[in-house]
Design an enzyme around this catalytic site. Structure first.
Site, PDB file in Angstrom:
ATOM      1  N   GLN A   1       0.776  -1.251   0.000  1.00 16.33           N
ATOM      2  CA  GLN A   1       0.000   0.000   0.000  1.00 16.33           C
ATOM      3  C   GLN A   1       0.805   1.297   0.000  1.00 16.33           C
ATOM      4  O   GLN A   1       0.485   2.230  -0.744  1.00 16.33           O
ATOM      5  CB  GLN A   1      -0.953   0.019   1.209  1.00 16.33           C
ATOM      6  CG  GLN A   1      -1.824   1.255   1.225  1.00 16.33           C
ATOM      7  CD  GLN A   1      -2.788   1.361   2.386  1.00 16.33           C
ATOM      8  OE1 GLN A   1      -3.387   2.392   2.599  1.00 16.33           O
ATOM      9  NE2 GLN A   1      -2.973   0.303   3.158  1.00 16.33           N
ATOM     10  N   SER A   2       1.844   1.382   0.849  1.00 12.51           N
ATOM     11  CA  SER A   2       2.483   2.690   1.044  1.00 12.51           C
ATOM     12  C   SER A   2       3.057   3.248  -0.265  1.00 12.51           C
ATOM     13  O   SER A   2       2.738   4.381  -0.650  1.00 12.51           O
ATOM     14  CB  SER A   2       3.592   2.586   2.092  1.00 12.51           C
ATOM     15  OG  SER A   2       4.615   1.719   1.634  1.00 12.51           O
TER      16      SER A   2
ATOM     17  N   LYS B   1      15.833 -10.895 -11.064  1.00 12.18           N
ATOM     18  CA  LYS B   1      16.976 -11.759 -10.748  1.00 12.18           C
ATOM     19  C   LYS B   1      17.456 -12.525 -11.974  1.00 12.18           C
ATOM     20  O   LYS B   1      18.359 -13.353 -11.881  1.00 12.18           O
ATOM     21  CB  LYS B   1      16.602 -12.696  -9.601  1.00 12.18           C
ATOM     22  CG  LYS B   1      16.473 -11.866  -8.306  1.00 12.18           C
ATOM     23  CD  LYS B   1      16.020 -12.617  -7.114  1.00 12.18           C
ATOM     24  CE  LYS B   1      15.953 -11.647  -5.939  1.00 12.18           C
ATOM     25  NZ  LYS B   1      14.773 -11.797  -5.139  1.00 12.18           N
TER      26      LYS B   1
ATOM     27  N   ASN C   1       9.351   0.304  -2.126  1.00 14.52           N
ATOM     28  CA  ASN C   1       9.113   0.125  -0.689  1.00 14.52           C
ATOM     29  C   ASN C   1       9.342  -1.329  -0.301  1.00 14.52           C
ATOM     30  O   ASN C   1       8.554  -1.933   0.408  1.00 14.52           O
ATOM     31  CB  ASN C   1       7.714   0.600  -0.273  1.00 14.52           C
ATOM     32  CG  ASN C   1       6.600  -0.253  -0.829  1.00 14.52           C
ATOM     33  OD1 ASN C   1       6.567  -0.519  -2.027  1.00 14.52           O
ATOM     34  ND2 ASN C   1       5.682  -0.687   0.021  1.00 14.52           N
TER      35      ASN C   1
ATOM     36  N   LYS D   1      11.059  -5.051   9.021  1.00 14.58           N
ATOM     37  CA  LYS D   1       9.921  -4.932   8.097  1.00 14.58           C
ATOM     38  C   LYS D   1       8.775  -4.282   8.875  1.00 14.58           C
ATOM     39  O   LYS D   1       8.618  -4.523  10.067  1.00 14.58           O
ATOM     40  CB  LYS D   1       9.459  -6.319   7.656  1.00 14.58           C
ATOM     41  CG  LYS D   1      10.378  -6.994   6.660  1.00 14.58           C
ATOM     42  CD  LYS D   1       9.774  -8.316   6.236  1.00 14.58           C
ATOM     43  CE  LYS D   1      10.669  -9.006   5.228  1.00 14.58           C
ATOM     44  NZ  LYS D   1      10.121 -10.296   4.805  1.00 14.58           N
TER      45      LYS D   1
ATOM     46  N   GLU E   1       1.354  -1.285   8.227  1.00 13.63           N
ATOM     47  CA  GLU E   1       0.555  -0.163   8.715  1.00 13.63           C
ATOM     48  C   GLU E   1       0.471  -0.035  10.245  1.00 13.63           C
ATOM     49  O   GLU E   1       0.867   0.970  10.830  1.00 13.63           O
ATOM     50  CB  GLU E   1      -0.866  -0.295   8.122  1.00 13.63           C
ATOM     51  CG  GLU E   1      -1.901   0.633   8.700  1.00 13.63           C
ATOM     52  CD  GLU E   1      -1.676   2.088   8.313  1.00 13.63           C
ATOM     53  OE1 GLU E   1      -1.404   2.361   7.145  1.00 13.63           O
ATOM     54  OE2 GLU E   1      -1.781   2.960   9.206  1.00 13.63           O
TER      55      GLU E   1
ATOM     56  N   ASP F   1       0.578   3.776   5.991  1.00 11.05           N
ATOM     57  CA  ASP F   1       0.824   3.447   4.583  1.00 11.05           C
ATOM     58  C   ASP F   1       0.508   4.616   3.657  1.00 11.05           C
ATOM     59  O   ASP F   1       1.389   5.202   3.037  1.00 11.05           O
ATOM     60  CB  ASP F   1      -0.039   2.252   4.177  1.00 11.05           C
ATOM     61  CG  ASP F   1       0.563   0.939   4.646  1.00 11.05           C
ATOM     62  OD1 ASP F   1       1.780   0.902   4.876  1.00 11.05           O
ATOM     63  OD2 ASP F   1      -0.177  -0.043   4.771  1.00 11.05           O
TER      64      ASP F   1
ATOM     65  N   GLY G   1      -8.245  20.140  19.480  1.00 10.91           N
ATOM     66  CA  GLY G   1      -7.843  21.535  19.633  1.00 10.91           C
ATOM     67  C   GLY G   1      -8.395  22.140  20.914  1.00 10.91           C
ATOM     68  O   GLY G   1      -8.799  21.440  21.836  1.00 10.91           O
ATOM     69  N   GLY G   2      -8.446  23.433  20.952  1.00  6.81           N
ATOM     70  CA  GLY G   2      -8.900  24.109  22.157  1.00  6.81           C
ATOM     71  C   GLY G   2     -10.417  24.252  22.242  1.00  6.81           C
ATOM     72  O   GLY G   2     -10.929  24.858  23.184  1.00  6.81           O
TER      73      GLY G   2
HETATM   74  N1  COA Z   1      11.682  -9.998  -9.619  1.00  8.85           N
HETATM   75  C1  COA Z   1      12.358 -10.776  -8.777  1.00  8.85           C
HETATM   76  N2  COA Z   1      12.326 -10.612  -7.447  1.00  8.85           N
HETATM   77  C2  COA Z   1      11.534  -9.622  -6.976  1.00  8.85           C
HETATM   78  C3  COA Z   1      10.804  -8.779  -7.825  1.00  8.85           C
HETATM   79  C4  COA Z   1      10.900  -8.995  -9.211  1.00  8.85           C
HETATM   80  N3  COA Z   1      10.242  -8.253 -10.070  1.00  8.85           N
HETATM   81  N4  COA Z   1      10.130  -7.897  -7.055  1.00  8.85           N
HETATM   82  C5  COA Z   1      10.427  -8.167  -5.786  1.00  8.85           C
HETATM   83  N5  COA Z   1      11.274  -9.217  -5.731  1.00  8.85           N
HETATM   84  C6  COA Z   1      11.873  -9.808  -4.545  1.00  8.85           C
HETATM   85  C7  COA Z   1      12.793  -8.877  -3.827  1.00  8.85           C
HETATM   86  O1  COA Z   1      14.047  -8.856  -4.478  1.00  8.85           O
HETATM   87  C8  COA Z   1      12.842  -9.506  -2.449  1.00  8.85           C
HETATM   88  O2  COA Z   1      13.732 -10.624  -2.495  1.00  8.85           O
HETATM   89  P1  COA Z   1      14.913 -10.885  -1.444  1.00  8.85           P
HETATM   90  O3  COA Z   1      14.324 -10.716  -0.079  1.00  8.85           O
HETATM   91  O4  COA Z   1      15.295 -12.291  -1.750  1.00  8.85           O
HETATM   92  O5  COA Z   1      15.991  -9.945  -1.695  1.00  8.85           O
HETATM   93  C9  COA Z   1      11.443 -10.067  -2.317  1.00  8.85           C
HETATM   94  O6  COA Z   1      10.858 -10.082  -3.617  1.00  8.85           O
HETATM   95  C10 COA Z   1      10.382  -9.367  -1.517  1.00  8.85           C
HETATM   96  O7  COA Z   1      10.717  -8.218  -0.955  1.00  8.85           O
HETATM   97  P2  COA Z   1      10.168  -7.762   0.460  1.00  8.85           P
HETATM   98  O8  COA Z   1      10.000  -6.305   0.379  1.00  8.85           O
HETATM   99  O9  COA Z   1      11.082  -8.281   1.509  1.00  8.85           O
HETATM  100  O10 COA Z   1       8.716  -8.433   0.629  1.00  8.85           O
HETATM  101  P3  COA Z   1       8.060  -9.064   1.932  1.00  8.85           P
HETATM  102  O11 COA Z   1       6.736  -9.550   1.455  1.00  8.85           O
HETATM  103  O12 COA Z   1       8.900 -10.019   2.635  1.00  8.85           O
HETATM  104  O13 COA Z   1       7.837  -7.795   2.916  1.00  8.85           O
HETATM  105  C11 COA Z   1       7.000  -5.673   3.586  1.00  8.85           C
HETATM  106  C12 COA Z   1       6.772  -6.928   2.750  1.00  8.85           C
HETATM  107  C13 COA Z   1       5.892  -4.694   3.231  1.00  8.85           C
HETATM  108  C14 COA Z   1       6.899  -6.011   5.067  1.00  8.85           C
HETATM  109  C15 COA Z   1       8.378  -5.068   3.282  1.00  8.85           C
HETATM  110  O14 COA Z   1       8.475  -4.894   1.907  1.00  8.85           O
HETATM  111  C16 COA Z   1       8.666  -3.756   3.981  1.00  8.85           C
HETATM  112  O15 COA Z   1       8.930  -3.700   5.180  1.00  8.85           O
HETATM  113  N6  COA Z   1       8.651  -2.648   3.220  1.00  8.85           N
HETATM  114  C17 COA Z   1       9.011  -1.337   3.711  1.00  8.85           C
HETATM  115  C18 COA Z   1       7.933  -0.742   4.542  1.00  8.85           C
HETATM  116  C19 COA Z   1       6.605  -0.690   3.844  1.00  8.85           C
HETATM  117  O16 COA Z   1       6.442  -0.124   2.801  1.00  8.85           O
HETATM  118  N7  COA Z   1       5.614  -1.261   4.511  1.00  8.85           N
HETATM  119  C20 COA Z   1       4.245  -1.033   4.170  1.00  8.85           C
HETATM  120  C21 COA Z   1       3.696  -1.971   3.264  1.00  8.85           C
HETATM  121  S1  COA Z   1       2.063  -1.438   2.932  1.00  8.85           S
END
Ligand code: COA
Length: 480
Positions: free
Chosen positions: A71-72, A129, A150, A190, A193, A222, A301-302
């Site tokens: 979302q963010s 990758k 993000n 990580k 919201e 977010d 507020g006040g």
């Molecule tokens: N091709 C290949 N790999 C891809 C890709 C693509 N097009 N897009 C994403 N990936 C991979 C990334 O390289 C990453 O791999 P790695 O961990 O092996 O390096 C993986 O997908 C996922 O990334 P990640 O962001 O860690 O996803 P997650 O599902 O584990 O975590 C969050 C989700 C939201 C918790 C995390 O992204 C986060 O903390 N983000 C920052 C804060 C944020 O925005 N939070 C609010 C979300 S609404």
């Protein structure tokens, strides 16, 4: 005849200096005039003669490599797309943004979670990758103005897309990130919201004093951070006009939530100088602790406010009104609710006298509002300039025609899910009408972007397709 005195050496030098300054100023003015055409617009082009709304969109010409998910990040890039930026959303082949399949209401169709956060964008699938996937990303980095992401901390670097790498490839590129926390003890965590709401001070100050901390339905962690990031990006784009170079933009969700909860940090500091008199707990004689307490529905507020029941509250969970006892209209309030003596009664006549009696006052107001619907109450109080607001349910908001008329709520058509409502651009620009379109299907624009934006030939596109860099892994092959 009086002899004209020769100016002294010092004043001669000063006169020369002034003359030089005048010449310099004149030539600078001349140069500015030449650059501006009319000498009046400070380097800007001549004002467009096109009617308002027909001179292109605000961010037209800005191309965004959108590596966001959930979302963010998507909130941010959706806003930029509404403002006219060409947002190219990069998604993992076969899977895409995880929200496409989350909270699905129509089998087989992209969820509303996804569609309402990714409107007006294009979608390209790339496996980052895969070596060929990286080639495509390199080309995208060279052609885009902004990369927005993000991912969890470190994920972009692990892809090989470090700031140094991107900056070398395209020194004009702005790299904008949302992370849960800024540098510090939690920077590698990580965050979702509600974690941000808790870490940013919102949860601790939301809810009722007697109950646990509460998260709010508004996605301040977010969507709030996405908004902050969008402002960072347009500021960086503006600065780039002068400097010619990109920069990093970071918005930590904790910081964004704190920014939106700043009034509570204000109250934390006020607490050192005495009780928070506008909190109901003051009137109730409940002592304050060391930190800002939860204030229920007290007004921030006040001007003391509270939520009062209206007709139908027994069966309708939204039959309520927020009522503010604004001091300048106290006399009108007293007259309307039928307590004219409160206008002069020393226990009620001044804001200070009322503070310890707020519970009694709101109970009386509620007795009155329970005799009418929230809309009738809204009409009546507004005739007397008394600030108040009905508690609108999401159903009422979805059906509200004035929100449709302003484009704040927009109905769009989607090829697999049909018509759905989305939130349009809440920021209204008089010369840049919002461009609100449906969200893209996964990889819908992959070939179009490869050929038209990145210049790959038909043969090259076929080659990329065969390599597996833009297509979902073949499960049957993997199983064999
Ligand atoms: N091709 C290949 N790999 C891809 C890709 C693509 N097009 N897009 C994403 N990936 C991979 C990334 O390289 C990453 O791999 P790695 O961990 O092996 O390096 C993986 O997908 C996922 O990334 P990640 O962001 O860690 O996803 P997650 O599902 O584990 O975590 C969050 C989700 C939201 C918790 C995390 O992204 C986060 O903390 N983000 C920052 C804060 C944020 O925005 N939070 C609010 C979300 S609404």
């Amino acid at each position: 005849m009086a002899k004209t005195k020769r100016p002294k050496a010092k004043s001669r030098a000063a006169a020369k200096k002034t003359a030089r300054k005048v010449v310099k100023l004149a030539s600078a003015k001349k140069a500015a005039k030449k650059a501006n055409g009319n000498g009046k617009s400070n380097g800007l082009p001549k004002p467009s003669s096109k009617p308002y709304g027909q001179a292109g969109l605000a961010l037209q010409g800005v191309r965004i490599l959108d590596f966001t998910h959930v979302q963010s990040g998507p909130t941010c890039t959706q806003l930029l797309a509404y403002m006219g930026a060409d947002v190219i959303k990069v998604e993992r082949p076969g899977a895409g943004d995880i929200t496409r399949g989350q909270l699905r209401d129509v089998p087989g169709a992209d969820s509303l979670y996804f569609t309402m956060l990714n409107g007006s964008k294009r979608s390209i699938t790339i496996d980052s990758k895969h070596p060929k996937g990286m080639d495509i990303l390199n080309r995208l980095i060279k052609t885009c103005d902004v990369l927005v992401e993000n991912f969890a901390p470190g994920a972009l670097d692990r892809m090989g897309l470090t700031w140094d790498y991107i900056h070398k490839l395209n020194p004009r590129m702005i790299v904008a990130s949302v992370k849960g926390f800024g540098p510090g003890p939690y920077e590698d965590c990580k965050v979702y919201e509600n974690v941000a709401q808790c870490a940013g001070g919102a949860a601790s100050t939301t809810g009722f004093r007697e109950g646990p901390p509460l998260v709010t339905g508004a996605q301040i962690g977010d969507s709030g951070t996405g908004l902050h990031l969008a402002l960072g990006i347009v500021s960086a784009l503006y600065q780039r006009i002068r400097t010619g170079r990109g920069q990093r933009v970071l918005c930590a969700m904790q910081d964004g939530v704190l920014n939106l909860t700043r009034v509570k940090l204000r109250d934390q500091q006020r607490l050192a100088h005495g009780p928070l008199t506008e909190f109901s707990q003051y009137g109730e004689g409940v002592p304050f602790g060391k930190a800002v307490p939860r204030a229920g529905n007290d007004s921030g507020g006040g001007q003391p406010g509270w939520i009062v029941k209206c007709k139908g509250w027994e069966t309708d969970p939204d039959a309520y009104l927020y009522f503010i006892t604004q001091a300048p209209v106290w006399n009108e309030i007293c007259d309307v609710i039928g307590e004219p003596t409160w206008k002069t009664d020393p226990d009620f006549a001044t804001p200070k006298a009322r503070l310890p009696r707020l519970k009694q006052i709101f109970a009386r107001i509620e007795q009155f509002t329970m005799t009418m619907t929230k809309f009738e109450a809204m009409d009546l109080f507004n005739q007397h300039d008394i600030p108040c607001g009905p508690i609108l349910s999401m159903k009422e908001i979805a059906e509200e025609q004035s929100l449709r008329a302003t484009g704040t709520v927009v109905e769009v058509d989607h090829p697999t899910r049909g018509k759905y409502l989305t939130v349009g651009n809440p920021i209204k620009l008089s010369d840049s009408p919002a461009d609100v379109r449906r969200s893209p299907l996964l990889g819908e624009h992959t070939e179009e972007i490869l050929s038209k934006v990145l210049g790959y030939s038909t043969a090259e596109v076929a080659d990329i397709k065969a390599s597996g860099a833009i297509t979902a892994p073949d499960k049957s092959k993997a199983a064999a």
